[in-house]
Design a protein around this motif. Structure first.
Motif, PDB file in Angstrom:
ATOM      1  N   GLY A   1       0.126  -3.141  -6.281  1.00  0.00           N
ATOM      2  CA  GLY A   1       0.480  -1.861  -6.885  1.00  0.00           C
ATOM      3  C   GLY A   1      -0.348  -0.740  -6.304  1.00  0.00           C
ATOM      4  N   MET A   2       0.285   0.396  -5.978  1.00  0.00           N
ATOM      5  CA  MET A   2      -0.398   1.546  -5.385  1.00  0.00           C
ATOM      6  C   MET A   2      -0.571   2.705  -6.362  1.00  0.00           C
ATOM      7  SD  MET A   2      -0.959   0.336  -2.411  1.00  0.00           S
ATOM      8  CE  MET A   2      -1.583   1.780  -1.581  1.00  0.00           C
ATOM      9  N   GLY A   3      -0.187   2.536  -7.625  1.00  0.00           N
ATOM     10  CA  GLY A   3      -0.390   3.582  -8.615  1.00  0.00           C
ATOM     11  C   GLY A   3       0.817   4.429  -8.903  1.00  0.00           C
TER      12      GLY A   3
ATOM     13  N   ASP B   1       4.514   5.471  -3.591  1.00  0.00           N
ATOM     14  CA  ASP B   1       3.536   4.841  -2.699  1.00  0.00           C
ATOM     15  C   ASP B   1       3.761   3.336  -2.595  1.00  0.00           C
ATOM     16  OD1 ASP B   1       2.399   7.296  -2.293  1.00  0.00           O
ATOM     17  OD2 ASP B   1       0.896   7.041  -3.883  1.00  0.00           O
ATOM     18  N   THR B   2       4.085   2.695  -3.716  1.00  0.00           N
ATOM     19  CA  THR B   2       4.332   1.248  -3.698  1.00  0.00           C
ATOM     20  C   THR B   2       5.554   0.910  -2.855  1.00  0.00           C
ATOM     21  OG1 THR B   2       3.392   1.118  -5.921  1.00  0.00           O
ATOM     22  CG2 THR B   2       4.609  -0.784  -5.152  1.00  0.00           C
ATOM     23  N   GLY B   3       6.605   1.707  -2.981  1.00  0.00           N
ATOM     24  CA  GLY B   3       7.804   1.475  -2.175  1.00  0.00           C
ATOM     25  C   GLY B   3       7.542   1.674  -0.691  1.00  0.00           C
ATOM     26  N   ALA B   4       6.725   2.687  -0.349  1.00  0.00           N
ATOM     27  CA  ALA B   4       6.388   2.927   1.058  1.00  0.00           C
ATOM     28  C   ALA B   4       5.591   1.765   1.638  1.00  0.00           C
ATOM     29  CB  ALA B   4       5.602   4.229   1.184  1.00  0.00           C
TER      30      ALA B   4
ATOM     31  N   TYR C   1       3.802   0.591 -11.455  1.00  0.00           N
ATOM     32  CA  TYR C   1       3.138   1.421 -12.473  1.00  0.00           C
ATOM     33  C   TYR C   1       1.620   1.297 -12.450  1.00  0.00           C
ATOM     34  CZ  TYR C   1       7.904   1.670 -14.209  1.00  0.00           C
ATOM     35  OH  TYR C   1       9.257   1.872 -14.298  1.00  0.00           O
ATOM     36  N   ARG C   2       1.106   0.181 -11.999  1.00  0.00           N
ATOM     37  CA  ARG C   2      -0.356  -0.012 -11.971  1.00  0.00           C
ATOM     38  C   ARG C   2      -0.875   0.017 -10.541  1.00  0.00           C
ATOM     39  NH1 ARG C   2      -2.391  -5.124 -14.952  1.00  0.00           N
ATOM     40  NH2 ARG C   2      -0.745  -6.082 -13.699  1.00  0.00           N
ATOM     41  N   LYS C   3      -2.177   0.257 -10.411  1.00  0.00           N
ATOM     42  CA  LYS C   3      -2.833   0.257  -9.111  1.00  0.00           C
ATOM     43  C   LYS C   3      -3.796  -0.925  -9.037  1.00  0.00           C
ATOM     44  CE  LYS C   3      -5.434   3.168  -5.929  1.00  0.00           C
ATOM     45  NZ  LYS C   3      -6.109   4.467  -5.737  1.00  0.00           N
ATOM     46  N   GLY C   4      -3.668  -1.734  -8.001  1.00  0.00           N
ATOM     47  CA  GLY C   4      -4.560  -2.873  -7.836  1.00  0.00           C
ATOM     48  C   GLY C   4      -3.873  -4.023  -7.133  1.00  0.00           C
TER      49      GLY C   4
END
Length: 341
Positions: free
Chosen positions: A267-269, A273-276, A299-302
């Motif tokens: 997850g990228m936040g 960003d996650t899709g990219a 939805y989450r970053k990590g």
């Protein structure tokens, strides 16, 4: 004669058995697989990893966790041989010292109270002068005025004494000073010029030496570069390099895990960003789809997930190709030429 032949026969059988055992051990070492297993897990609550390497009857185990740190052990036939567990022994001397300290603290003689009369008598015995020179407290106005007059008189006396000392010093300063030795200015200039000329000569000599060394170093470097270029242009060196590349590729193929599985949540936040990031990972997906599984978290970053790797390596797959390269004629020629460089 028959006895001698029987003894010789027994010795030959013993020698054959020893050679057979040695041959079996060599074959076991060469062809027995060195197995390894690695597993790990990472999430918000814990980070842990386990690794195991086993060969024949020996094995090395290691584990790491975020709270307890690193733990490792070496075992032979399942028996732990390293590190050996040793229990710390309590020292008798420390116990005796602690007991003596407790006894001293528990004694009542240290905390005996001292009376005021005893303290006054002790003070008079040890500090008689200080007790004698203490001035009485000034209670009346006359005593205060008398004390001020005494202070003013002492200050006037100090000022008069200071004026007398200054007058004496002024009389001494008025006396004519003895003539000093005068050195000619031209002699000083000549000495300074001579010293500077000597220093300039030393500096120029050092600069010439440094320049000469630099030129020699550049010439040597150019000669070495020419030798290295010629060394790599030789056909036998190119053959040895090609064989070395093949050996390295074979080594990586043999070390490559036979069974592998990785499940990762990324997850990228933010969804964009996650899709990219998932789009970039898609380029390597045809090479990693068998063992790598990536799940996006929009939805989450990590990063969370687990990994499991299993593989084996045989020494024969590395030793035999390496011996083939080392014993070849091209390798010997390249080694001789490399020593001359």
């Amino acid at each position: 004669m028959a006895v001698f032949l029987t003894i010789l026969k027994v010795l030959l059988w013993i020698l054959i058995i020893i050679l057979g055992i040695a041959l079996i051990l060599i074959l076991l070492i060469l062809f027995a697989p060195i197995r390894y297993k690695i597993s790990g897990e990472m999430n918000d609550e814990k980070i842990c990893a386990d690794a195991k390497v086993s060969f024949l009857i020996a094995s090395v185990i290691g584990s790491f966790s975020k709270g307890s740190g690193l733990d490792y052990a070496a075992r032979v036939l399942g028996i732990k041989i390293y590190p050996r567990s040793t229990k710390p022994k309590k020292k008798k001397a420390d116990k005796k010292a602690n007991n003596s300290v407790k006894e001293d603290i528990s004694s009542d003689s240290i905390f005996d109270p001292i009376s005021d009369s005893d303290f006054e008598s002790w003070e008079k015995e040890h500090f008689p002068e200080e007790n004698a020179t203490i001035e009485p407290i000034m209670n009346t106005e006359q005593d205060i005025q008398n004390h001020k007059k005494k202070v003013k008189a002492e200050k006037k006396a100090e000022k008069k004494a200071g004026k007398k000392i200054k007058k004496k010093k002024g009389e001494k300063d008025d006396k004519p000073s003895e003539p000093k030795e005068i050195v000619p200015i031209l002699d000083r200039i000549d000495k300074v010029a001579a010293v500077t000329y000597e220093k300039l000569e030393i500096v120029t000599d050092k600069a010439d030496k440094i320049k000469q060394k630099a030129v020699e170093g550049i010439d040597k470097a150019e000669i070495k570069i020419d030798h290295i270029i010629k060394f790599f242009e030789k056909p036998f060196t190119q053959k040895t390099i090609a064989r070395g590349k093949k050996l390295i590729i074979k080594l990586f193929k043999s070390i490559k895990p036979k069974k592998s599985r990785a499940d990762i949540v990324l997850g990228m936040g933010s969804p964009a960003d996650t899709g990219a990031m998932m789009g970039k990972i898609a380029f390597i997906y045809p090479y990693t789809y068998k063992w790598l599984n990536i799940t996006p978290d929009f939805y989450r970053k990590g990063v969370e997930g687990s990994i499991n790797l299993k593989g084996k390596l045989r020494l024969a797959s590395i030793i035999f190709p390496a011996l083939r390269i080392i014993l070849s004629r091209d390798f010997k020629r390249t080694l001789k030429l490399a020593k001359k460089i």
